[in-house]
Design a protein around this motif. Structure first.
Motif, PDB file in Angstrom:
ATOM      1  N   GLU A  62      -2.492   3.802 -26.869  1.00  0.00           N
ATOM      2  CA  GLU A  62      -2.794   3.003 -28.057  1.00  0.00           C
ATOM      3  C   GLU A  62      -4.194   2.392 -27.987  1.00  0.00           C
ATOM      4  O   GLU A  62      -4.848   2.218 -29.007  1.00  0.00           O
ATOM      5  N   LYS A  63      -4.655   2.081 -26.788  1.00  0.00           N
ATOM      6  CA  LYS A  63      -5.982   1.504 -26.630  1.00  0.00           C
ATOM      7  C   LYS A  63      -7.071   2.569 -26.644  1.00  0.00           C
ATOM      8  O   LYS A  63      -8.267   2.242 -26.688  1.00  0.00           O
ATOM      9  N   GLY A  64      -6.675   3.839 -26.610  1.00  0.00           N
ATOM     10  CA  GLY A  64      -7.655   4.915 -26.584  1.00  0.00           C
ATOM     11  C   GLY A  64      -8.262   5.127 -25.216  1.00  0.00           C
ATOM     12  O   GLY A  64      -9.279   5.814 -25.085  1.00  0.00           O
ATOM     13  N   GLN A  65      -7.624   4.589 -24.175  1.00  0.00           N
ATOM     14  CA  GLN A  65      -8.156   4.724 -22.819  1.00  0.00           C
ATOM     15  C   GLN A  65      -7.780   6.055 -22.181  1.00  0.00           C
ATOM     16  O   GLN A  65      -8.384   6.471 -21.203  1.00  0.00           O
ATOM     17  N   SER A  66      -6.750   6.712 -22.752  1.00  0.00           N
ATOM     18  CA  SER A  66      -6.357   8.038 -22.287  1.00  0.00           C
ATOM     19  C   SER A  66      -5.677   8.771 -23.432  1.00  0.00           C
ATOM     20  O   SER A  66      -5.267   8.160 -24.422  1.00  0.00           O
ATOM     21  N   GLN A  67      -5.556  10.097 -23.300  1.00  0.00           N
ATOM     22  CA  GLN A  67      -4.961  10.930 -24.330  1.00  0.00           C
ATOM     23  C   GLN A  67      -3.661  11.550 -23.806  1.00  0.00           C
ATOM     24  O   GLN A  67      -3.571  11.895 -22.624  1.00  0.00           O
ATOM     25  N   GLN A  80      -7.380  11.059 -34.035  1.00  0.00           N
ATOM     26  CA  GLN A  80      -6.746   9.909 -34.666  1.00  0.00           C
ATOM     27  C   GLN A  80      -5.508   9.454 -33.888  1.00  0.00           C
ATOM     28  O   GLN A  80      -4.772   8.599 -34.365  1.00  0.00           O
ATOM     29  N   ILE A  81      -5.293  10.033 -32.713  1.00  0.00           N
ATOM     30  CA  ILE A  81      -4.017   9.844 -32.026  1.00  0.00           C
ATOM     31  C   ILE A  81      -3.695   8.377 -31.748  1.00  0.00           C
ATOM     32  O   ILE A  81      -2.552   7.942 -31.937  1.00  0.00           O
ATOM     33  N   SER A  82      -4.668   7.587 -31.345  1.00  0.00           N
ATOM     34  CA  SER A  82      -4.398   6.188 -30.994  1.00  0.00           C
ATOM     35  C   SER A  82      -3.892   5.395 -32.197  1.00  0.00           C
ATOM     36  O   SER A  82      -2.854   4.731 -32.132  1.00  0.00           O
ATOM     37  N   SER A  83      -4.629   5.463 -33.298  1.00  0.00           N
ATOM     38  CA  SER A  83      -4.222   4.717 -34.484  1.00  0.00           C
ATOM     39  C   SER A  83      -2.932   5.278 -35.076  1.00  0.00           C
ATOM     40  O   SER A  83      -2.107   4.535 -35.610  1.00  0.00           O
ATOM     41  N   ASN A  84      -2.741   6.600 -34.943  1.00  0.00           N
ATOM     42  CA  ASN A  84      -1.546   7.207 -35.524  1.00  0.00           C
ATOM     43  C   ASN A  84      -0.274   6.813 -34.783  1.00  0.00           C
ATOM     44  O   ASN A  84       0.760   6.559 -35.406  1.00  0.00           O
ATOM     45  N   ILE A  85      -0.322   6.764 -33.459  1.00  0.00           N
ATOM     46  CA  ILE A  85       0.905   6.400 -32.748  1.00  0.00           C
ATOM     47  C   ILE A  85       1.226   4.911 -32.938  1.00  0.00           C
ATOM     48  O   ILE A  85       2.398   4.524 -32.913  1.00  0.00           O
ATOM     49  N   THR A  92       1.332   3.700 -19.350  1.00  0.00           N
ATOM     50  CA  THR A  92       0.747   4.927 -19.904  1.00  0.00           C
ATOM     51  C   THR A  92       0.672   4.849 -21.417  1.00  0.00           C
ATOM     52  O   THR A  92      -0.352   5.196 -22.033  1.00  0.00           O
ATOM     53  N   TYR A  93       1.744   4.352 -22.017  1.00  0.00           N
ATOM     54  CA  TYR A  93       1.763   4.260 -23.476  1.00  0.00           C
ATOM     55  C   TYR A  93       0.695   3.293 -23.979  1.00  0.00           C
ATOM     56  O   TYR A  93       0.007   3.576 -24.968  1.00  0.00           O
ATOM     57  N   ARG A  94       0.549   2.167 -23.321  1.00  0.00           N
ATOM     58  CA  ARG A  94      -0.451   1.180 -23.746  1.00  0.00           C
ATOM     59  C   ARG A  94      -1.866   1.767 -23.685  1.00  0.00           C
ATOM     60  O   ARG A  94      -2.706   1.469 -24.540  1.00  0.00           O
TER      61      ARG A  94
END
Length: 231
Positions: free
Chosen positions: A37-42, A3-8, A32-34
């Protein structure tokens, strides 16, 4: 599924931060932050540790819980459905309950030690012989900082009654709230339509702000105060 993308995104919006501000707080690049949020990296482990530090959430919450949904649900311990043991101090001879005092210098430690019987036992303690206070309630005194609740001044001692059941809170009245993010705060409480807890100051120079219910660890209803600073 993480859930990391939606949570941040949710946690950033709670702070009213832009993506650039969030990246600055987490000490990473905006690009990196973007991608997070897009779920392109963790985020790597070191970055997860920084997220935990900034937002005061656990790794399990960040990865596996929908925080926006969870924050709208009233925690069990605030609804009174899950009774927890509240550490208190009693007189060894009479078994009468003492009132513990949390001075300003102990406020930071209280956030971590509020459930620790040894920590509570080490706080200053005394009795309150006021007829207005019930002998069947648990009381605690918190010293406040700042001018957000004027005319109650910096350094005043707020006499509080423990609130076990969130649903019995008196909205609009002043309370001491122990929260994960803010520590010990003295505000008037309101509940928003989104299920968040809104904290308002009596001093109009301070803007109200909201916190998720899950951040609340204890609520104490203010019953009176003692101040040694005369006009």
């Amino acid at each position: 599924m993480h859930q990391i993308s939606s949570n941040i995104i949710y946690l950033r919006q709670l702070k009213n931060w832009s993506q650039r501000q969030a990246a600055s707080q987490l000490k990473i690049t905006l690009s990196t932050y973007r991608k997070w949020e897009k779920g392109q990296s963790q985020p790597k482990l070191s970055s997860l540790e920084k997220i935990i530090e900034v937002y005061k959430r656990t790794i399990d919450e960040l990865l596996y819980i929908d925080l926006q949904k969870a924050d709208k649900e009233t925690p069990e311990h605030l609804k009174g459905e899950k009774i927890r043991i509240l550490p208190i101090v009693v007189d060894e001879q009479s078994d009468a309950e003492h009132v513990s005092l949390v001075p300003v210098k102990a406020a930071a430690g209280y956030t971590a030690g509020y459930a620790d019987a040894e920590f509570i036992a080490d706080l200053p303690r005394f009795s309150l012989p006021f007829a207005e206070l019930s002998q069947h309630q648990t009381y605690r005194v918190f010293q406040i900082e700042g001018d957000s609740m004027l005319p109650i001044k910096h350094g005043a001692y707020i006499i509080c009654e423990y609130t076990q059941n969130w649903e019995q809170l008196k909205w609009g009245e002043p309370h001491i709230v122990i929260t994960r993010e803010e520590g010990v705060v003295f505000k008037r409480l309101h509940k928003t339509e989104e299920g968040l807890l809104e904290l308002k100051s009596d001093n109009p120079l301070f803007d109200p702000y909201s916190l998720p219910c899950q951040s609340v660890m204890e609520v104490w209803r203010a019953r009176g105060y003692v101040c040694f600073d005369f006009e």
